[in-house]
Write an enzyme that holds these catalytic residues in place. Structure first.
Site: not given
Length: 1017
Positions: A53, A56, A61, A89, A91
């Site tokens: 990911c 952010c 992650c 999360c 995001k």
């Protein structure tokens, strides 16, 4: 503000609707993993693609993107990703809304209206766009030189963070504006100067016994070990210490909350240092052997030294007051640093005699300029294999299956010298003058004593007893049998946002070192080392065959006259000085800009930066969106989202994970991956990327294959040293890089293995390097090149000398910085960490009368990453407006209630945000949100001027070393926004037509941003 209507149930329900809509459209004609590898799925079958990911922009992650019929329908956490523990999360989950957003850029565009107005974008072809870029750049370069073209870069987008290096080389410009200057950069700058590149990264993932969370809320986002991992680490720690001006999410759970005044981190760090020293909680062997604490300072002689290597491989001259053999002997070595040996008489009686009586030396001739004893003490006996002798680390709380790592035993001095840390000694210089000298430690101890807890209490606002208690808890080893400290310090973004950024980071680096937490389990370890290049080796400035600008170009870097250390660092120009040069032409004209995801709102005074952007002759912007900044561009180019591209990925910090970002779906319409765009530019400019005939401009497949070539089952080249009585010999081992057999021949093979295996542990991949602690002792700290740790298989580049020690001029962790000393001879106080009161803060004379409140900013918001995601409906519904946290008592004084729009003002600008009453900030402090803009506003700039916090800052308040903006800890005044004092008689910000921004959760305009799947082909 209206009611927040988005619940978790709504979130999931919306995801289901998104998935149904996605299933209604066919697959793209281009190849993505879900189509190629799982082409047999049919109907509503779904495929889970393991990937990394970038929601952010910083954290790696591990997630799974769920793909149905060629469309991504949701993002889930990957429970097999040990570094993130299955975290996913808000995001990350919202990334689907970003990828399929109706406002995504699909085609190249050119402006048709004057700058400062709505751009009037007109679609053009890629060929027209690229040729226009080449023509304009070449014209400007011909008129003004390559330095008239600047590059800018932000974060995320996987690869773009190195775009400026490519363009700098290609265009022969030294000028690049980077978010790095205010985000991680000062930490990396400072640690490169005094220990090793990015030693600020902490191995929180091995769950230290004492977890120090300083200046950040990593439980929300950011950094390697964030979100779920941070919560787990804090929960398992014997002691959790939170240092933050506001009560952060995890702060309320901490054993110690160091509630400091904004901007006083340096004073608190030095107070901790004082406690550690006075209570003798420091690691004496480490301090004596691996820092320059015992090196002797001679204040009665002219600083002298030697040439050494910059971070880019060029040379500069060290000039230091540290005593060297060349200072006491004609023809002596300038690399041999003298120390006083407390054991000299005992050793002499045993037949071991120093050349200079009570004084012995350490030879820092790391390049072998004079002799090969560089890296070793006088008469030292050392063996690389003995240096590795030890045991498996014994961290108590690792996850099942997580590798412990190998912990070498601390290696004592041989012969058993005892370098003095305290005392004053006489020695005769080569000119016959007798002088008194003291160890660096004496000076450091005196500096720390200036900030005893009682003194620091007056500065920080924290009671002295609490300062002492927290420092003692950090420094007192819970389990002394481990042989190392309780853990490192996770010092984060906040400590960089002041005029003391570099000195703050040096103070932390020293604290970690002297307590025995450098490169130990749970300590500060630096960036993960693996054979793949997480930045795409072939797509970096170090690509095979790439040419670099001549040295005279680098010497033209803007800001180098104001900030001399930028000439040593060389990785960014000063952003403030660059915007000034655009406006004034001083020291020379800067007329063009290439930008990949950079953001003028992140640093410097925003108003000044906007003026500069509007003044450029030519500006190219690569992005996913129409943004405030690219409203001033001449050409915008559409780029791929993280679920639409491939890239090797390794933890940028100390999490020790290796995997991949995997292309899950096709990018929309004509959007391209950044490296392909830059490669096309290189081809059109006839700038050869490689020196391989017929493959000067390789395609993405070649680059991806190239990026994993050094991942092998062979043991990569390493060196062992054997030193007997100070005479060294070495031996090469392993397979030369040009001869290794790649474990995976192609990127596709690597990705297939990643899908089956999941994230690899770097400790298993590189057991001699990342899998081993105390690498400064074994030589592995110097196993790779001095900054990035990159390997270049074509010429054996990137391999270090494997000598014990650090990559500093003294080969020690430098408490006394020879880099700082050499570049700032007129500031002797800077040789050691210092504390500087923030400019325009509460100590700024009479200013506090008009501006009584101290502003801080930059906190993490659960649904946003800096300026990103304001147009994502899930995120904006949950957090529709910027909030300013105000203590309820303070709010009452100003007649402000929860939900009121509030004006915040300084002499440099004013903004509006919404009051959020919170006892977690002190009564004289307010906490502002940063980088706000409003995508729904169609005026040029999308309303950045309404709430963007950096309008409030002094453009010229900067760190004197890195040029970092002073973004926090300045005085402001606040007052309630009313119809009478607000444009359009509306406290809510409005566009030029009087239409208010989206400021409630039920605004129907949010639905206009729901995902769309049309127009992507």
């Amino acid at each position: 503000m209206g009611n927040l209507t988005m619940s978790r149930r709504t979130f999931v329900k919306t995801a289901a609707i998104t998935g149904a809509a996605a299933a209604a459209f066919g697959a793209s004609t281009h190849t993505a993993l879900a189509e190629e590898t799982y082409s047999s799925v049919s109907g509503n079958d779904t495929v889970a693609v393991k990937t990394c990911c970038r929601g952010c922009g910083k954290m790696e992650c591990g997630v799974k993107v769920i793909v149905q019929n060629g469309r991504a329908i949701r993002v889930e956490g990957d429970e097999g990703a040990f570094q993130s523990m299955g975290n996913c999360c808000t995001k990350s989950q919202s990334s689907i809304q970003a990828a399929y957003h109706p406002d995504r850029l699909h085609y190249p565009m050119k402006r048709t209206n004057p700058k400062g107005e709505e751009p009037g974008w007109q679609r053009i072809s890629w060929d027209e766009a690229m040729q226009s870029i080449v023509d304009n750049f070449m014209d400007i370069k011909a008129k003004h030189g390559g330095e008239a073209i600047a590059c800018q870069v932000g974060t995320s987008r996987i690869w773009c963070m190195h775009s400026e290096s490519i363009l700098k080389n290609m265009l022969e410009t030294p000028n690049n504006v980077e978010a790095w200057q205010i985000c991680k950069g000062p930490r990396h700058f400072a640690t490169t100067m005094v220990s090793q590149f990015a030693m600020s990264w902490m191995e929180t993932i091995t769950r230290p016994k004492v977890y120090v969370q300083w200046g950040g809320a990593s439980e929300l986002s950011n950094y390697d070990d964030s979100c779920r991992t941070t919560v787990d680490v804090a929960s398992r720690a014997d002691v959790h210490i939170s240092v933050d001006p506001r009560m952060a999410n995890m702060g309320k759970e901490a054993d110690y909350w160091q509630h400091l005044r904004p901007g006083t981190d340096g004073a608190l760090a030095l107070a901790w240092t004082n406690v550690i020293i006075e209570k003798k909680l420091y690691d004496e062997l480490y301090v004596k052997k691996w820092t320059n604490a015992p090196f002797l300072v001679c204040e009665d002689m002219e600083p002298s030294g030697f040439p050494t290597v910059r971070t880019d491989g060029s040379y500069w001259d060290v000039k230091t007051a540290l005593l060297k053999e060349s200072d006491i002997k004609e023809g002596g070595s300038p690399y041999k640093f003298l120390v006083y040996d407390n054991n000299w008489e005992k050793l002499k009686a045993e037949g071991v005699e120093h050349e200079y009586g009570a004084f012995t030396w350490f030879n820092a001739d790391q390049e072998g300029v004079i002799d090969e004893t560089g890296g070793f003490w006088e008469g030292e006996n050392y063996d690389s294999e003995k240096a590795r002798q030890g045991r498996e680390a014994a961290q108590d709380n690792l996850l099942p299956g997580q590798t412990q790592g190998w912990l070498p035993d601390p290696m004592p001095f041989d012969p058993a010298i005892d370098p003095a840390l305290e005392g004053e000694f006489e020695i005769t210089l080569k000119d016959g003058k007798t002088v008194k000298v003291k160890p660096v430690w004496e000076h450091y101890k005196a500096r720390a004593a200036e900030y005893k807890p009682e003194v620091a209490a007056e500065i920080t606002g924290i009671p002295a007893s609490e300062i002492e208690a927290a420092a003692t808890a950090y420094g007192t080893r819970i389990d002394p049998s481990t042989g190392y400290g309780n853990g490192g310090i996770q010092y984060m973004l906040a400590v960089e946002h002041f005029c003391s950024a570099i000195q703050n980071c040096r103070a932390f680096d020293n604290l970690v070192g002297i307590t025995g937490n450098m490169d130990t389990p749970g300590g500060n370890r630096g960036p993960t080392i693996v054979p793949i290049d997480g930045d795409l080796q072939g797509f970096s400035a170090w690509a095979p065959g790439a040419t670099t600008p001549p040295e005279e170009v680098n010497r033209k870097q803007i800001g180098i006259d104001k900030f001399p250390l930028l000439g040593w660092w060389q990785y960014w120009c000063d952003s403030h000085s660059l915007w000034d040069a655009v406006i004034t032409g001083d020291p020379y004209p800067v007329r063009a800009l290439w930008n990949e995801s950079g953001n003028f709102m992140s640093q410097t005074n925003t108003t000044r930066a906007w003026e500069a952007l509007c003044s450029l002759d030519f500006y190219v912007d690569l992005n996913l969106w129409h943004t405030p900044q690219n409203d001033t561009a001449d050409i915008i180019l559409p780029v791929a989202h993280w679920i639409e591209l491939n890239s090797p990925r390794a933890s940028q910090g100390s999490a020790g994970a290796m995997g991949a970002t995997v292309k899950c779906v096709q990018p929309p319409a004509e959007a391209k991956y950044d490296p392909e765009i830059v490669m096309d530019l290189a081809r059109r400019m006839n700038w050869k990327w490689t020196d391989e005939p017929g493959n000067e401009w390789p395609d993405i497949n070649w680059q991806l294959d190239d990026s994993i070539k050094l991942l092998t089952d062979d043991e990569l080249t390493y060196t062992t040293w054997h030193v007997e009585n100070g005479k060294p010999t070495f031996e090469r081992h392993g397979v030369p890089m040009a001869e290794v057999t790649p474990k995976y021949k192609t990127w596709d093979e690597y990705v297939k293995a990643f899908q089956e295996h999941g994230w690899w542990q770097a400790k298993d991949i590189e057991p001699r390097n990342w899998g081993t602690y105390r690498r400064y002792q074994t030589g592995a700290m110097r196993a790779r090149d001095r900054v990035w740790g990159r390997l270049d298989y074509t010429a054996g580049k990137g391999i270090g000398d494997w000598k014990p020690g650090w990559f500093t001029p003294t080969m020690k962790q430098e408490i006394w910085s020879t880099v700082m000393e050499s570049h700032h001879p007129d500031h002797p106080e800077w040789r050691l960490p210092t504390y500087t009161e923030p400019p325009h803060g509460p100590k700024d004379g009479d200013r506090i009368k008009e501006y009584p409140l101290t502003a801080t900013t930059g906190r993490r918001i659960p649904v946003y990453f800096h300026s990103e995601h304001r147009q994502l409906p899930w995120c904006r519904e949950l957090w529709p407006v910027p909030r300013v946290e105000i203590n309820p008592k303070t709010a009452a004084e100003y007649g402000i209630e929860q939900g009121d729009w509030v004006w915040i003002e300084t002499e440099w600008g004013k903004i509006r945000e919404v009051a959020d009453l919170y006892y977690g900030v002190k009564e004289d402090v307010i906490n502002l949100e940063h980088t706000w803009w409003y995508p729904e506003v169609k005026d040029a700039g999308h309303g950045w001027q309404f709430s963007q916090v950096n309008q409030l800052i002094d453009h010229y308040a900067q760190d004197p070393h890195s040029g970092t903006s002073n973004l926090r800890a300045y005085q402001v005044k606040i007052y309630k926004a009313t119809p009478e004092n607000s444009p359009f008689n509306n406290p809510v910000p409005c566009d030029s037509t009087g239409t208010p921004i989206i400021h409630t959760s039920d605004d129907p305009r949010l639905k206009e941003w729901l995902p769309t799947y049309e127009g992507r082909e």
